[in-house]
Design a protein around this motif. Structure first.
Motif, PDB file in Angstrom:
ATOM      1  N   GLN A  18       0.832  -1.207   0.000  1.00 51.12           N
ATOM      2  CA  GLN A  18       0.000   0.000   0.000  1.00 51.12           C
ATOM      3  C   GLN A  18       0.860   1.249   0.000  1.00 51.12           C
ATOM      4  O   GLN A  18       0.575   2.218  -0.709  1.00 51.12           O
ATOM      5  CB  GLN A  18      -0.915  -0.008   1.226  1.00 51.12           C
ATOM      6  CG  GLN A  18      -1.849   1.202   1.333  1.00 51.12           C
ATOM      7  CD  GLN A  18      -2.894   1.237   0.234  1.00 51.12           C
ATOM      8  OE1 GLN A  18      -3.771   0.393   0.206  1.00 51.12           O
ATOM      9  NE2 GLN A  18      -2.793   2.207  -0.670  1.00 51.12           N
ATOM     10  N   TYR A  46      -7.557  -7.784  -4.486  1.00 53.54           N
ATOM     11  CA  TYR A  46      -8.802  -7.639  -3.720  1.00 53.54           C
ATOM     12  C   TYR A  46      -8.626  -6.678  -2.539  1.00 53.54           C
ATOM     13  O   TYR A  46      -9.606  -6.172  -1.985  1.00 53.54           O
ATOM     14  CB  TYR A  46      -9.282  -8.984  -3.206  1.00 53.54           C
ATOM     15  CG  TYR A  46      -9.933  -9.857  -4.248  1.00 53.54           C
ATOM     16  CD1 TYR A  46     -10.979  -9.394  -5.028  1.00 53.54           C
ATOM     17  CD2 TYR A  46      -9.488 -11.163  -4.469  1.00 53.54           C
ATOM     18  CE1 TYR A  46     -11.574 -10.195  -5.995  1.00 53.54           C
ATOM     19  CE2 TYR A  46     -10.065 -11.974  -5.431  1.00 53.54           C
ATOM     20  CZ  TYR A  46     -11.111 -11.485  -6.189  1.00 53.54           C
ATOM     21  OH  TYR A  46     -11.691 -12.281  -7.141  1.00 53.54           O
ATOM     22  N   PHE A  48      -7.196  -3.771  -2.634  1.00 50.70           N
ATOM     23  CA  PHE A  48      -7.053  -2.383  -3.057  1.00 50.70           C
ATOM     24  C   PHE A  48      -8.239  -1.948  -3.920  1.00 50.70           C
ATOM     25  O   PHE A  48      -8.990  -2.783  -4.423  1.00 50.70           O
ATOM     26  CB  PHE A  48      -5.739  -2.204  -3.838  1.00 50.70           C
ATOM     27  CG  PHE A  48      -4.544  -2.739  -3.097  1.00 50.70           C
ATOM     28  CD1 PHE A  48      -4.070  -2.112  -1.957  1.00 50.70           C
ATOM     29  CD2 PHE A  48      -3.908  -3.904  -3.520  1.00 50.70           C
ATOM     30  CE1 PHE A  48      -2.993  -2.619  -1.258  1.00 50.70           C
ATOM     31  CE2 PHE A  48      -2.819  -4.416  -2.838  1.00 50.70           C
ATOM     32  CZ  PHE A  48      -2.367  -3.775  -1.688  1.00 50.70           C
ATOM     33  N   ASN A  49      -8.388  -0.633  -4.057  1.00 48.94           N
ATOM     34  CA  ASN A  49      -9.513  -0.133  -4.847  1.00 48.94           C
ATOM     35  C   ASN A  49      -9.220  -0.241  -6.342  1.00 48.94           C
ATOM     36  O   ASN A  49      -8.126  -0.647  -6.761  1.00 48.94           O
ATOM     37  CB  ASN A  49      -9.856   1.301  -4.439  1.00 48.94           C
ATOM     38  CG  ASN A  49      -8.711   2.273  -4.677  1.00 48.94           C
ATOM     39  OD1 ASN A  49      -7.996   2.187  -5.686  1.00 48.94           O
ATOM     40  ND2 ASN A  49      -8.516   3.219  -3.753  1.00 48.94           N
ATOM     41  N   ALA A  50     -10.190   0.156  -7.156  1.00 53.09           N
ATOM     42  CA  ALA A  50     -10.083  -0.033  -8.603  1.00 53.09           C
ATOM     43  C   ALA A  50      -8.919   0.751  -9.209  1.00 53.09           C
ATOM     44  O   ALA A  50      -8.185   0.243 -10.067  1.00 53.09           O
ATOM     45  CB  ALA A  50     -11.402   0.366  -9.268  1.00 53.09           C
ATOM     46  N   GLU A  52      -6.128   1.813  -7.724  1.00 52.49           N
ATOM     47  CA  GLU A  52      -4.854   1.215  -7.309  1.00 52.49           C
ATOM     48  C   GLU A  52      -4.606  -0.102  -8.044  1.00 52.49           C
ATOM     49  O   GLU A  52      -3.471  -0.390  -8.456  1.00 52.49           O
ATOM     50  CB  GLU A  52      -4.862   0.987  -5.799  1.00 52.49           C
ATOM     51  CG  GLU A  52      -4.871   2.280  -4.995  1.00 52.49           C
ATOM     52  CD  GLU A  52      -5.139   2.047  -3.512  1.00 52.49           C
ATOM     53  OE1 GLU A  52      -4.732   2.894  -2.700  1.00 52.49           O
ATOM     54  OE2 GLU A  52      -5.773   1.022  -3.180  1.00 52.49           O
ATOM     55  N   SER A  53      -5.656  -0.886  -8.219  1.00 53.54           N
ATOM     56  CA  SER A  53      -5.508  -2.161  -8.924  1.00 53.54           C
ATOM     57  C   SER A  53      -5.074  -1.937 -10.366  1.00 53.54           C
ATOM     58  O   SER A  53      -4.210  -2.649 -10.887  1.00 53.54           O
ATOM     59  CB  SER A  53      -6.833  -2.933  -8.893  1.00 53.54           C
ATOM     60  OG  SER A  53      -7.174  -3.293  -7.571  1.00 53.54           O
ATOM     61  N   THR A  76     -16.225  -7.622  -8.557  1.00 56.86           N
ATOM     62  CA  THR A  76     -14.994  -6.825  -8.503  1.00 56.86           C
ATOM     63  C   THR A  76     -14.532  -6.452  -9.902  1.00 56.86           C
ATOM     64  O   THR A  76     -14.115  -5.316 -10.153  1.00 56.86           O
ATOM     65  CB  THR A  76     -13.879  -7.605  -7.782  1.00 56.86           C
ATOM     66  OG1 THR A  76     -14.327  -7.979  -6.480  1.00 56.86           O
ATOM     67  CG2 THR A  76     -12.623  -6.757  -7.651  1.00 56.86           C
ATOM     68  N   ARG A  79     -16.576  -3.675 -11.371  1.00 52.06           N
ATOM     69  CA  ARG A  79     -16.238  -2.389 -10.750  1.00 52.06           C
ATOM     70  C   ARG A  79     -14.898  -1.860 -11.279  1.00 52.06           C
ATOM     71  O   ARG A  79     -14.755  -0.666 -11.561  1.00 52.06           O
ATOM     72  CB  ARG A  79     -16.180  -2.562  -9.229  1.00 52.06           C
ATOM     73  CG  ARG A  79     -15.909  -1.285  -8.465  1.00 52.06           C
ATOM     74  CD  ARG A  79     -16.126  -1.478  -6.978  1.00 52.06           C
ATOM     75  NE  ARG A  79     -15.215  -2.467  -6.418  1.00 52.06           N
ATOM     76  CZ  ARG A  79     -15.600  -3.648  -5.930  1.00 52.06           C
ATOM     77  NH1 ARG A  79     -16.882  -3.973  -5.945  1.00 52.06           N
ATOM     78  NH2 ARG A  79     -14.724  -4.486  -5.411  1.00 52.06           N
ATOM     79  N   ASN A  80     -13.921  -2.750 -11.418  1.00 54.98           N
ATOM     80  CA  ASN A  80     -12.588  -2.324 -11.843  1.00 54.98           C
ATOM     81  C   ASN A  80     -12.544  -1.938 -13.315  1.00 54.98           C
ATOM     82  O   ASN A  80     -11.861  -0.976 -13.697  1.00 54.98           O
ATOM     83  CB  ASN A  80     -11.573  -3.443 -11.589  1.00 54.98           C
ATOM     84  CG  ASN A  80     -11.240  -3.596 -10.115  1.00 54.98           C
ATOM     85  OD1 ASN A  80     -11.843  -2.938  -9.267  1.00 54.98           O
ATOM     86  ND2 ASN A  80     -10.304  -4.465  -9.798  1.00 54.98           N
ATOM     87  N   ASP A 278     -17.882  -7.485   1.982  1.00 54.66           N
ATOM     88  CA  ASP A 278     -17.478  -6.114   1.677  1.00 54.66           C
ATOM     89  C   ASP A 278     -18.482  -5.379   0.783  1.00 54.66           C
ATOM     90  O   ASP A 278     -18.205  -4.274   0.322  1.00 54.66           O
ATOM     91  CB  ASP A 278     -16.095  -6.098   1.025  1.00 54.66           C
ATOM     92  CG  ASP A 278     -16.024  -6.948  -0.243  1.00 54.66           C
ATOM     93  OD1 ASP A 278     -17.004  -7.661  -0.521  1.00 54.66           O
ATOM     94  OD2 ASP A 278     -14.998  -6.889  -0.938  1.00 54.66           O
ATOM     95  N   SER A 280     -22.106  -3.303   0.063  1.00 48.48           N
ATOM     96  CA  SER A 280     -22.637  -2.134   0.765  1.00 48.48           C
ATOM     97  C   SER A 280     -23.519  -2.545   1.949  1.00 48.48           C
ATOM     98  O   SER A 280     -24.058  -3.654   1.993  1.00 48.48           O
ATOM     99  CB  SER A 280     -23.463  -1.275  -0.203  1.00 48.48           C
ATOM    100  OG  SER A 280     -24.637  -1.966  -0.596  1.00 48.48           O
TER     101      SER A 280
END
Length: 451
Positions: A18, A46, A48-50, A52-53, A76, A79-80, A278, A280
């Motif tokens: 990170q 998984y 990290f957010n989109a 960062e990925s 995922t 979203r990514n 994870d 909502s």
């Protein structure tokens, strides 16, 4: 042989990674992921957010990127992939097999899907276009177009030469499918037979006619059952005319089995949607609330039902002490019985074993369990309360609850399955609520007769 690099995702490594992302330390990221398997990189992303990925993905070779995207779970990935430019998506899909590319295209908006589809390599575009005609949960949507096939009139030499050409687009294959001039599936030929056979022989002399296949319209869970039953690593897919159109491999079926297991596990836990921890807050609440409300309704009915025996409760207050015992035992027995039946229903030979034979067996198991538990409770009550009459009533009620709860737990999933509902419903809050009401009914009815 390729050496397997052991990868362990620790908190320390995750925090250091990170930090590297925050500092855009490309050198550390690239060095950390050298020789790491795509599946392990998927597990790492998984965390990290989109955005960062995608930064990590852009530092990897395109072949690795495509495998990582393929292995992400659909939520995922969806979203990514929103932050990818469409030409980037095209580049990724061009590295994948037709079935994986079609799966990802299904997740894109219609407009983006058409743009990406138009940018694919010609052969892949033709294959994916055909796959998109099928629903995702049938064999046609599950299959890949890449396979190895041979004409029945080819010689062994011709067959081997064609295999070399076709194998360029197939990463793994287990057997060669034999077809006629119109692509009608006739059988299969083992690679070993091709290698040891006389070069002048034709495929018709060495192929096996006995082959298991599935139709394009067969549902994915049925395909999984076929492959499990016959212990297949791959299975050919034919259309309604019997023509070979694709194949399904074991890795595709493992995904189906995993999804089914997750769905049934959540159903048994009283969760009505496919959710992850994870997701909502609202989605998790919405998935859990319906069966919790049913449980509340059952509890209110229990309270109202107990009010009907107010006189008995006022006369012998000690009977209230044992209602949790009766309800808990009935619920546990019902869940045990229903879980075993749900497990048995997954076996296609369940009905062949004889329904009545199974019910008789369940009855005798319930009798033995009921006798053991009722005697145990009788002895404990006599020792603790010195009330022989009350102890007898509680033990008789408990015995009845065990027997009837076993019956309800056995028959409920069978009825649900008979009318097209998921029998896993019967192994969760549904059966618990029913057995709570049943237990109280039997308990207070026994009290009413004997006290």
């Amino acid at each position: 042989m390729e050496q397997l690099v052991e990868f362990e995702l620790t908190k320390e490594f995750r925090d250091r990674f990170q930090q590297a992302l925050d500092e855009r330390d490309q050198n550390f990221i690239q060095q950390s992921l050298i020789d790491v398997k795509p599946a392990d990189i998927t597990s790492l992303l998984y965390e990290f957010n989109a955005v960062e990925s995608k930064y990590v993905m852009d530092l990897l070779p395109i072949e690795v990127q495509s495998e990582v995207i393929r292995d992400l779970d659909p939520d995922t990935r969806k979203r990514n992939i929103k932050i990818y430019q469409l030409p980037e998506v095209v580049q990724l899909l061009n590295q994948l097999a037709s079935d994986d590319a079609a799966d990802i295209l299904h997740e894109l908006p219609v407009k983006d899907r058409e743009i990406v589809l138009g940018g694919l390599e010609q052969e892949l575009r033709i294959q994916v276009t055909e796959l998109l005609r099928y629903e995702e949960n049938v064999a046609g949507g599950l299959m890949a177009k890449e396979l190895i096939k041979a004409r029945i009139n080819w010689t062994v030499v011709e067959c081997v030469e064609e295999i070399r050409k076709q194998a360029e687009n197939v990463s793994k294959f287990y057997q060669v499918y034999v077809v006629d001039a119109t692509d009608m599936l006739l059988g299969k030929v083992a690679l070993q037979d091709l290698i040891i056979s006389d070069a002048k022989k034709i495929v018709a002399d060495i192929y096996e006619k006995d082959i298991v296949s599935v139709e394009t319209y067969m549902e994915d869970w049925e395909v999984a059952e076929v492959m499990k039953k016959y212990d297949l690593e791959s299975v050919p897919v034919v259309n309604v005319h019997g023509q070979l159109v694709g194949r399904i491999t074991i890795d595709d079926v493992v995904d189906v089995i995993t999804e089914q297991a997750d769905e049934e596990r959540q159903m048994m836990a009283g969760i009505t949607e496919n959710v992850e921890e994870d997701d909502s807050v609202w989605r998790n609440t919405r998935a859990r609330l319906p069966w919790l409300l049913i449980g509340i309704a059952g509890g209110l009915m229990n309270a109202k039902f107990m009010g009907l025996f107010e006189n008995e409760l006022a006369r012998v207050t000690a009977i209230a002490f044992f209602t949790p015992l009766i309800q808990a035992t009935g619920g546990n027995v019902g869940i045990q019985s229903s879980s075993l039946i749900v497990q048995s229903l997954a076996n296609p030979d369940f009905v062949d074993d004889g329904l009545w034979k199974r019910l008789v067996k369940v009855f005798f198991v319930a009798i033995l369990n009921g006798l053991f538990l009722s005697v145990l409770v009788f002895v404990a009550n006599v020792f603790l309360f010195k009330e022989y009459e009350l102890s007898t009533v509680v033990s008789l009620a408990l015995f009845s609850v065990v027997v009837f709860a076993s019956f309800i737990g056995t028959i409920t999933p069978l009825v649900l399955n008979r009318y097209g509902f998921n029998p896993a419903l019967a192994a969760g809050p549904f059966i618990t609520t029913i057995n709570d009401l049943l237990g109280l009914t039997l308990y207070f009815f026994t009290i009413h007769l004997m006290l």
